[in-house]
Design an enzyme around this catalytic site. Structure first.
Site, PDB file in Angstrom:
ATOM      1  N   CYS A   1       6.162  33.275  60.911  1.00  0.00           N
ATOM      2  CA  CYS A   1       5.852  33.113  59.646  1.00  0.00           C
ATOM      3  C   CYS A   1       6.145  33.924  58.704  1.00  0.00           C
ATOM      4  O   CYS A   1       5.353  35.178  59.586  1.00  0.00           O
ATOM      5  CB  CYS A   1       4.364  32.540  59.444  1.00  0.00           C
ATOM      6  SG  CYS A   1       3.692  30.699  60.623  1.00  0.00           S
TER       7      CYS A   1
ATOM      8  N   GLU B   1      -6.168  40.380  69.753  1.00  0.00           N
ATOM      9  CA  GLU B   1      -7.284  41.170  68.716  1.00  0.00           C
ATOM     10  C   GLU B   1      -8.426  39.473  68.560  1.00  0.00           C
ATOM     11  O   GLU B   1      -7.974  38.814  68.701  1.00  0.00           O
ATOM     12  CB  GLU B   1      -6.722  40.906  67.666  1.00  0.00           C
ATOM     13  CG  GLU B   1      -5.841  42.155  67.277  1.00  0.00           C
ATOM     14  CD  GLU B   1      -5.099  42.291  66.001  1.00  0.00           C
ATOM     15  OE1 GLU B   1      -3.860  43.254  65.624  1.00  0.00           O
ATOM     16  OE2 GLU B   1      -5.678  41.608  65.146  1.00  0.00           O
TER      17      GLU B   1
ATOM     18  N   CYS C   1     -13.195  35.461  65.083  1.00  0.00           N
ATOM     19  CA  CYS C   1     -11.954  34.657  64.796  1.00  0.00           C
ATOM     20  C   CYS C   1     -11.309  35.152  66.836  1.00  0.00           C
ATOM     21  O   CYS C   1     -11.166  36.089  66.536  1.00  0.00           O
ATOM     22  CB  CYS C   1     -11.105  35.326  64.368  1.00  0.00           C
ATOM     23  SG  CYS C   1      -9.564  34.517  63.752  1.00  0.00           S
TER      24      CYS C   1
ATOM     25  N   CYS D   1       3.600  37.197  58.364  1.00  0.00           N
ATOM     26  CA  CYS D   1       2.141  37.363  59.244  1.00  0.00           C
ATOM     27  C   CYS D   1       2.327  38.028  60.553  1.00  0.00           C
ATOM     28  O   CYS D   1       3.998  38.999  60.520  1.00  0.00           O
ATOM     29  CB  CYS D   1       2.294  35.951  59.883  1.00  0.00           C
ATOM     30  SG  CYS D   1       0.983  35.883  61.649  1.00  0.00           S
TER      31      CYS D   1
ATOM     32  N   CYS E   1       2.882  36.030  68.325  1.00  0.00           N
ATOM     33  CA  CYS E   1       3.419  34.672  68.349  1.00  0.00           C
ATOM     34  C   CYS E   1       5.041  34.557  68.388  1.00  0.00           C
ATOM     35  O   CYS E   1       5.502  35.207  67.824  1.00  0.00           O
ATOM     36  CB  CYS E   1       2.057  34.451  66.934  1.00  0.00           C
ATOM     37  SG  CYS E   1       2.448  32.793  66.490  1.00  0.00           S
TER      38      CYS E   1
ATOM     39  N   CYS F   1      -4.771  38.678  61.114  1.00  0.00           N
ATOM     40  CA  CYS F   1      -4.186  38.760  62.174  1.00  0.00           C
ATOM     41  C   CYS F   1      -2.891  40.152  62.631  1.00  0.00           C
ATOM     42  O   CYS F   1      -2.005  40.098  61.248  1.00  0.00           O
ATOM     43  CB  CYS F   1      -3.300  37.635  61.302  1.00  0.00           C
ATOM     44  SG  CYS F   1      -3.078  36.124  62.006  1.00  0.00           S
TER      45      CYS F   1
HETATM   46  N1  SAH Z   1      -0.719  30.109  64.249  1.00  0.00           N
HETATM   47  C1  SAH Z   1      -2.117  29.410  63.881  1.00  0.00           C
HETATM   48  C2  SAH Z   1      -3.307  30.309  63.882  1.00  0.00           C
HETATM   49  C3  SAH Z   1      -3.251  31.857  63.383  1.00  0.00           C
HETATM   50  S1  SAH Z   1      -3.043  32.587  62.063  1.00  0.00           S
HETATM   51  C4  SAH Z   1      -1.607  28.809  62.415  1.00  0.00           C
HETATM   52  O1  SAH Z   1      -0.809  29.705  61.328  1.00  0.00           O
HETATM   53  O2  SAH Z   1      -2.122  28.288  62.000  1.00  0.00           O
HETATM   54  C5  SAH Z   1      -4.655  31.666  60.964  1.00  0.00           C
HETATM   55  C6  SAH Z   1      -4.155  31.768  59.339  1.00  0.00           C
HETATM   56  O3  SAH Z   1      -4.179  33.079  59.492  1.00  0.00           O
HETATM   57  C7  SAH Z   1      -2.788  30.660  59.037  1.00  0.00           C
HETATM   58  O4  SAH Z   1      -3.339  29.690  58.152  1.00  0.00           O
HETATM   59  C8  SAH Z   1      -1.788  31.482  58.512  1.00  0.00           C
HETATM   60  O5  SAH Z   1      -0.848  31.457  57.862  1.00  0.00           O
HETATM   61  C9  SAH Z   1      -2.634  33.186  57.921  1.00  0.00           C
HETATM   62  N2  SAH Z   1      -2.057  34.593  57.612  1.00  0.00           N
HETATM   63  C10 SAH Z   1      -1.206  35.172  58.597  1.00  0.00           C
HETATM   64  N3  SAH Z   1      -0.997  36.274  58.093  1.00  0.00           N
HETATM   65  C11 SAH Z   1      -1.509  35.868  57.287  1.00  0.00           C
HETATM   66  C12 SAH Z   1      -1.739  37.124  55.953  1.00  0.00           C
HETATM   67  N4  SAH Z   1      -1.320  38.098  56.114  1.00  0.00           N
HETATM   68  N5  SAH Z   1      -2.400  36.789  55.102  1.00  0.00           N
HETATM   69  C13 SAH Z   1      -2.785  35.423  54.428  1.00  0.00           C
HETATM   70  N6  SAH Z   1      -3.062  34.519  55.832  1.00  0.00           N
HETATM   71  C14 SAH Z   1      -2.271  34.672  56.583  1.00  0.00           C
END
Ligand code: SAH
Length: 343
Positions: free
Chosen positions: A109, A85, A98, A112, A105, A326
């Site tokens: 987390c 994406e 973006c 995410c 991944c 994401c």
């Molecule tokens: N792996 C990297 C970059 C990709 S995610 C990282 O972790 O930074 C980009 C950003 O979106 C990160 O700050 C991540 O924590 C955040 N993110 C992921 N899922 C999310 C969600 N459901 N709501 C808000 N932010 C989210």
């Protein structure tokens, strides 16, 4: 291929040095998707190139346009049928894309969507570039800013991401300013040190999301390997060496990390680090069960940090009607393994 690699490849085809520059600029300045477009190159050579090389492109599998703000979300398919994406956003200062750095991944987390099915593979430099090139071609625009905040963990694909950065900033190609690029990481500490030593002018974003190990351990498995103290020590060293401000990302999850106490603790722990804090109302993904903090809570959290002297922004929400956060589109695309194989 870098210009250097392309020059060597052309030498093997007994071509003069300037040929590599011509091809490089077709690929990276004009975003050509076939050798046929390279009209200042003889037909013979174009055929030879076609026999010997492949231009990897990102094909538009699906595109959603937000009714509210014209944010566009792309689902691109790659040469092996995997999908990633990208999100195109328009700001006053220009277009930002973006981009994804991996298919899926493996960081796990909890909030995410990208990580729900683990990682399939890392992207090649050309596959990261091609997201930008495809979005530019599709809209006849020039994208001036890039954030590596799509699917994947950029520092888990370090070498390819470094090569991508060299290519996108190259003068003979897009010549994007390194200062217009943000790289976001969940906190792979040894790689933050490697990045520090590259001394790039990009913006490092660190997904912190919690002020202490107790909370961060429940949200981000990576914290069990490199905890908050280790991560913040790396951040301190990074800003000391590069003099670049770090952007700390903080996704606000109702009753998890959004108390006044959390704000005060965060202010304490970030003391002395050249930084900016970006609060993000968490995007609710059905499978994660995370609820976003209320607007009041976010404002209160933000004001505590501001009173302690921090600059804080609350991320403006773009494209919420098109699952712009994401990993959400890839999951909802509904393509089965079988369909992928057929395509
Ligand atoms: N792996 C990297 C970059 C990709 S995610 C990282 O972790 O930074 C980009 C950003 O979106 C990160 O700050 C991540 O924590 C955040 N993110 C992921 N899922 C999310 C969600 N459901 N709501 C808000 N932010 C989210």
């Amino acid at each position: 291929m870098s210009l250097q690699e392309l020059t060597e490849a052309m030498a093997e085809l007994n071509q003069p040095k300037f040929r590599a520059k011509q091809i490089f600029s077709w690929l990276h300045k004009f975003c050509a998707v076939s050798f046929d477009e390279m009209t200042n190159i003889s037909k013979d050579l174009r055929e030879k190139l076609d026999d010997n090389f492949v231009i990897f492109t990102a094909a538009i599998e699906k595109k959603l346009i937000s009714e509210y703000d014209n944010t566009q979300k792309y689902l691109f398919s790659l040469h092996d049928g995997e999908c990633v994406e990208s999100v195109l956003m328009k700001y006053k200062y220009g277009y930002t894309l973006c981009v994804s750095t991996q298919v899926g991944c493996r960081m796990g987390c909890k909030f995410c969507a990208s990580t729900l099915e683990g990682v399939v593979r890392s992207l090649e430099p050309s596959e990261i570039l091609s997201q930008i090139y495809a979005a530019q071609r599709d809209n006849s625009i020039k994208i001036s800013h890039t954030v590596l905040m799509g699917m994947g963990e950029p520092l888990d694909n370090y070498d390819n991401v470094m090569k991508f950065l060299k290519l996108i900033t190259s003068e003979e190609g897009q010549n994007m300013s390194m200062r217009h690029i943000s790289l976001s990481t969940c906190g792979i500490v040894p790689k933050i040190y490697d990045l520090m030593n590259e001394e790039l002018q990009l913006t490092l974003s660190v997904s912190l999301h919690a002020p202490n190990d107790e909370i961060r351990n429940t949200m981000m498995p990576v914290n069990k390997k490199w905890n908050v103290e280790t991560l913040l020590e790396a951040c301190r060293r990074y800003t000391d060496k590069t003099h670049r401000r770090i952007s700390f990302e903080y996704a606000m999850v109702d009753s998890v990390n959004d108390s006044d106490e959390c704000a005060r603790e965060l202010a304490e722990r970030l003391r002395g680090i050249l930084c900016h804090i970006n609060l993000i109302p968490v995007n609710e993904v059905k499978e994660t069960g995370c609820k976003k903090s209320s607007q009041n809570r976010i404002e209160r959290f933000s004001s505590i940090l501001e009173k302690k002297g921090y600059t804080v922004t609350v991320r403006r929400k773009l494209g919420s009607d098109i699952n712009a956060s994401c990993g959400q589109l890839r999951r909802s695309s509904g393509r089965t393994e079988k369909e992928k194989a057929v395509n």
